[in-house]
Motif scaffolding. Structure first.
Motif, PDB file in Angstrom:
ATOM      1  N   ASP A 174       0.844  -1.191   0.000  1.00 45.53           N
ATOM      2  CA  ASP A 174       0.000   0.000   0.000  1.00 45.53           C
ATOM      3  C   ASP A 174       0.887   1.251   0.000  1.00 45.53           C
ATOM      4  N   CYS A 175       1.916   1.239   0.850  1.00 44.92           N
ATOM      5  CA  CYS A 175       2.840   2.379   0.931  1.00 44.92           C
ATOM      6  C   CYS A 175       3.545   2.579  -0.406  1.00 44.92           C
ATOM      7  N   VAL A 176       4.000   1.469  -1.019  1.00 44.82           N
ATOM      8  CA  VAL A 176       4.724   1.575  -2.293  1.00 44.82           C
ATOM      9  C   VAL A 176       3.806   2.125  -3.380  1.00 44.82           C
ATOM     10  N   GLU A 177       2.597   1.555  -3.480  1.00 48.09           N
ATOM     11  CA  GLU A 177       1.681   2.012  -4.547  1.00 48.09           C
ATOM     12  C   GLU A 177       1.241   3.461  -4.321  1.00 48.09           C
ATOM     13  N   THR A 178       0.997   3.833  -3.070  1.00 49.33           N
ATOM     14  CA  THR A 178       0.558   5.214  -2.800  1.00 49.33           C
ATOM     15  C   THR A 178       1.704   6.190  -3.044  1.00 49.33           C
ATOM     16  N   ALA A 179       2.931   5.771  -2.785  1.00 44.63           N
ATOM     17  CA  ALA A 179       4.083   6.659  -3.011  1.00 44.63           C
ATOM     18  C   ALA A 179       4.258   6.968  -4.500  1.00 44.63           C
ATOM     19  N   LEU A 193       7.633   5.794   2.243  1.00 40.87           N
ATOM     20  CA  LEU A 193       8.636   4.748   2.010  1.00 40.87           C
ATOM     21  C   LEU A 193       9.599   4.587   3.184  1.00 40.87           C
ATOM     22  N   HIS A 194       9.294   5.257   4.292  1.00 43.03           N
ATOM     23  CA  HIS A 194      10.122   5.069   5.482  1.00 43.03           C
ATOM     24  C   HIS A 194       9.476   3.994   6.359  1.00 43.03           C
ATOM     25  N   MET A 195      10.149   2.850   6.472  1.00 42.66           N
ATOM     26  CA  MET A 195       9.616   1.719   7.235  1.00 42.66           C
ATOM     27  C   MET A 195      10.343   1.673   8.577  1.00 42.66           C
ATOM     28  N   VAL A 196       9.609   1.871   9.657  1.00 51.12           N
ATOM     29  CA  VAL A 196      10.248   1.931  10.974  1.00 51.12           C
ATOM     30  C   VAL A 196       9.922   0.666  11.778  1.00 51.12           C
ATOM     31  N   GLN A 212      14.180  -5.518   3.967  1.00 46.54           N
ATOM     32  CA  GLN A 212      15.200  -4.963   3.073  1.00 46.54           C
ATOM     33  C   GLN A 212      15.442  -5.922   1.894  1.00 46.54           C
ATOM     34  N   ASP A 213      15.431  -7.239   2.150  1.00 48.47           N
ATOM     35  CA  ASP A 213      15.561  -8.241   1.072  1.00 48.47           C
ATOM     36  C   ASP A 213      14.455  -8.056   0.038  1.00 48.47           C
ATOM     37  N   PHE A 214      13.239  -7.930   0.544  1.00 44.75           N
ATOM     38  CA  PHE A 214      12.065  -7.794  -0.322  1.00 44.75           C
ATOM     39  C   PHE A 214      12.255  -6.592  -1.245  1.00 44.75           C
ATOM     40  N   PHE A 215      12.732  -5.516  -0.640  1.00 43.81           N
ATOM     41  CA  PHE A 215      12.935  -4.304  -1.429  1.00 43.81           C
ATOM     42  C   PHE A 215      14.061  -4.511  -2.453  1.00 43.81           C
ATOM     43  N   ASP A 216      15.230  -4.997  -1.974  1.00 45.22           N
ATOM     44  CA  ASP A 216      16.394  -5.138  -2.856  1.00 45.22           C
ATOM     45  C   ASP A 216      16.170  -6.153  -3.976  1.00 45.22           C
ATOM     46  N   GLU A 217      15.500  -7.256  -3.634  1.00 41.23           N
ATOM     47  CA  GLU A 217      15.388  -8.339  -4.616  1.00 41.23           C
ATOM     48  C   GLU A 217      14.164  -8.217  -5.510  1.00 41.23           C
ATOM     49  N   ASP A 218      13.116  -7.562  -5.036  1.00 39.15           N
ATOM     50  CA  ASP A 218      11.872  -7.562  -5.821  1.00 39.15           C
ATOM     51  C   ASP A 218      11.283  -6.180  -6.098  1.00 39.15           C
ATOM     52  N   ILE A 219      10.943  -5.465  -5.007  1.00 35.61           N
ATOM     53  CA  ILE A 219      10.222  -4.192  -5.216  1.00 35.61           C
ATOM     54  C   ILE A 219      10.996  -3.276  -6.171  1.00 35.61           C
ATOM     55  N   LYS A 220      12.291  -3.209  -5.936  1.00 32.64           N
ATOM     56  CA  LYS A 220      13.145  -2.339  -6.747  1.00 32.64           C
ATOM     57  C   LYS A 220      13.026  -2.650  -8.244  1.00 32.64           C
ATOM     58  N   LYS A 221      12.883  -3.940  -8.556  1.00 31.20           N
ATOM     59  CA  LYS A 221      12.767  -4.370  -9.957  1.00 31.20           C
ATOM     60  C   LYS A 221      11.442  -3.935 -10.554  1.00 31.20           C
ATOM     61  N   TRP A 222      10.389  -4.119  -9.777  1.00 28.62           N
ATOM     62  CA  TRP A 222       9.054  -3.842 -10.325  1.00 28.62           C
ATOM     63  C   TRP A 222       8.719  -2.357 -10.267  1.00 28.62           C
ATOM     64  N   ARG A 488       9.257 -12.561  -5.176  1.00 28.66           N
ATOM     65  CA  ARG A 488       8.094 -12.539  -4.287  1.00 28.66           C
ATOM     66  C   ARG A 488       6.939 -11.831  -4.994  1.00 28.66           C
ATOM     67  N   ASP A 489       5.749 -12.199  -4.608  1.00 30.65           N
ATOM     68  CA  ASP A 489       4.555 -11.651  -5.231  1.00 30.65           C
ATOM     69  C   ASP A 489       4.298 -10.240  -4.681  1.00 30.65           C
ATOM     70  N   VAL A 490       4.276  -9.237  -5.568  1.00 32.79           N
ATOM     71  CA  VAL A 490       4.091  -7.872  -5.059  1.00 32.79           C
ATOM     72  C   VAL A 490       2.631  -7.407  -5.142  1.00 32.79           C
ATOM     73  N   SER A 491       1.701  -8.349  -5.452  1.00 34.87           N
ATOM     74  CA  SER A 491       0.298  -7.911  -5.475  1.00 34.87           C
ATOM     75  C   SER A 491      -0.193  -7.791  -4.033  1.00 34.87           C
TER      76      SER A 491
END
Ligand code: NAD
Length: 492
Positions: A174-179, A193-196, A212-222, A488-491
């Motif tokens: 939700d944070c990624v899509e809204t950003a 995009l600040h995850m505390v 951080q893995d999720f971001f580096d390996e997947d979110i960043k790509k999509w 990982r599934d980003v839906s």
């Protein structure tokens, strides 16, 4: 081949006790177990259920393999893979066990009854009643500690149950899509995009690593447009993270986080939370305190355990529990102090150990041994009683009977000599992101501290072997392969 594997997997899943389960016997004692977590399930696994009328009560009709819960928040592992239905666990028992999906709301140690509520929305169905017990095991765990800090309950996500992991997974996306929404302001993008993560214990550290893995390996790509804006911050009140690990592994974890670009703020205590900001007090090297206000998109609160209301209420009814603060004080046989027929295991019990899955499962296994032995010695006592009565009736062969009684008494003494509970620490393990883990392992009377990629493989195999069932194990391996092969599934 695929059909064969599926058949095999189904066969393993469908396994039940080879004989027909026999029905509960009303002449036996009611043994009520509250909970379906580590303590309760390891007790059930080893308990000879034919000796008692066993009743399990828990609002959660499955066992949850909590060590892999942080992996569920990013979809590395799917949630159903780490859940084992309690019904499937009970099917394996020799004698039938009753299960009620309900929350125990009050324990009355005087009347020996438990009030239960199934919290069901189904209209017309019975949902509140009482269950009586002869023996009771309280294994209800703990709730999340918030220390009464304003805003925590309302605005943060916890990480204890499956629902928490699902909520976090949704919130990240939700944070990624809204950003990335049209015309979003730069300040709002930075905030979203600040995850505390608050709390540098194993839960907070493992979650920060997975995120951080999720971001580096997947979110960043999509979603490449946010690649330089996603930020994970871990806040810890003490001078370092993972206080239960050795110094060398703490340093290794902090260095790895630095490489992964996770910010660690130690000696920083969160004091207040609003819907968009975290307010924390940082102590500098000179001891000076400063207040920092940090905008966030996702806030995960992992600051340890607090006592559940039902446990607090039970403690208030037992004078011997007056001085206990963190849960039910138990003796070396896990009997709740001040009672004769209530035992407690795991995070709701205070036995002098850390509130971990390892402790709870060893306590559960100990209670199973204790109860199996108690039933056995009771049976021998009956035999002795019967023999003693026949001693008066048949004066002819008294010598033989007396001999038999003596043999029984000897056996009884041997059985009754149960050693108190003793915890064997096998080590601590934690995943720290980028395919690295840390391990403090006790082995062959020595302690080994290791960290890195090989330790990660060890972490994976250790957790895999600890999974509840073959079915869980197969599903977790498939999830790992799936997320490696397809991401990982980003839906949402
Ligand atoms: P924890 O109690 O281990 O750590 C919580 C941390 O939060 C503490 O270090 C505390 O100083 C910090 N904290 C508290 N209030 C704070 C505040 N206001 N601001 C900033 N920091 C604050 O909690 P946990 O990680 O949830 O673990 C709970 C138990 O479960 C522990 O016994 C742990 O060992 C066990 N556990 C073990 C593993 C593992 O072995 N891999 C994984 C998860 C949990």
């Amino acid at each position: 081949a695929i059909g064969g594997t599926a058949y095999l997997a189904y066969g393993v899943y469908d396994q039940k006790h080879p004989d027909d389960q026999f029905e509960p016997d009303p002449t036996k004692k009611n043994l009520v177990i509250l909970g379906t977590g580590w303590g309760a399930v390891s007790l059930l696994k080893k308990l000879d259920t034919e000796n008692y009328n066993v009743i399990v009560i828990s609002p959660r009709n499955y066992f949850l393999f909590t060590p892999l819960l942080p992996s569920c928040t990013t979809g590395t592992v799917e949630h159903r893979s780490i859940m084992e239905p309690i019904r499937s666990i009970l099917r394996h028992k020799k004698a039938a066990v009753k299960y009620y999906e309900a929350e125990a709301t009050k324990i009355d140690p005087e009347r020996k009854v438990i009030a239960i509520d199934d919290n069901s929305d189904i209209k017309g169905a019975s949902n509140k009643t009482e269950v009586s017990y002869d023996m009771l095991v309280v294994s209800v765990g703990a709730e999340n500690a918030t220390f009464g800090i304003p805003g925590v309950k309302e605005h943060s996500c916890f990480l204890k149950e499956i629902g928490d992991a699902q909520q976090i997974r949704k919130k990240i996306m939700d944070c990624v899509e809204t950003a990335t929404f049209k015309d979003q302001s730069p300040e709002e993008v930075a905030r979203l995009l600040h995850m505390v993560v608050v709390g540098g214990g194993p839960t907070g550290v493992e979650f920060a690593g997975e995120l951080q893995d999720f971001f580096d390996e997947d979110i960043k790509k999509w979603v490449p447009e946010i690649s330089d804006k996603f930020k994970v911050t871990l806040i810890e009140a003490l001078p370092n993270v993972l206080p239960m690990f050795s110094k060398q592994l703490i340093d290794y974890t902090e260095a790895t986080f630095k490489e992964e670009k996770i910010t660690i703020m130690t000696k920083t205590a969160v004091k207040k939370v609003t819907d968009k900001t975290v307010e924390a007090e940082a102590t500098g090297p000179d001891g000076k305190k400063t207040i920092q206000i940090m905008p966030y998109g996702l806030l995960v609160w992992a600051t340890g355990n607090a006592v559940r209301p039902i446990v607090r209420d039970l403690m208030s009814q037992i004078p011997a529990q007056k001085d206990s603060r963190r849960g039910l004080a138990v003796n070396e046989y896990l009997v709740v102090q001040g009672t004769k027929d209530i035992w407690a295991t795991g995070d709701c019990a205070v036995a002098g150990y850390a509130p971990t899955a390892q402790v709870a499962s060893q306590e559960g296994a100990f209670l199973a041994r204790l109860f199996n032995t108690m039933a056995k010695s009771e049976a021998i006592e009956h035999q002795i009683h019967d023999l003693s009565s026949s001693l008066n009736l048949q004066p002819g062969n008294t010598a033989d009977i007396a001999k038999e009684i003596e043999a029984h008494e000897k056996q009884l003494r041997r059985i009754k000599d149960i050693k108190p509970f003793h915890y064997t620490h096998q080590g601590s393990l934690a995943y720290i992101g980028s395919e690295r883990a840390v391990a403090d392992v006790s082995w062959l009377n020595g302690n080994f501290a290791t960290g890195g990629g090989l330790t990660y493989l060890f972490w994976r195999s250790a957790y895999l072997s600890m999974c509840f069932s073959t079915r869980n194990r197969v599903l977790v391996v498939l999830d790992w392969l799936k997320s490696k092969a397809f991401g990982r599934d980003v839906s949402r």
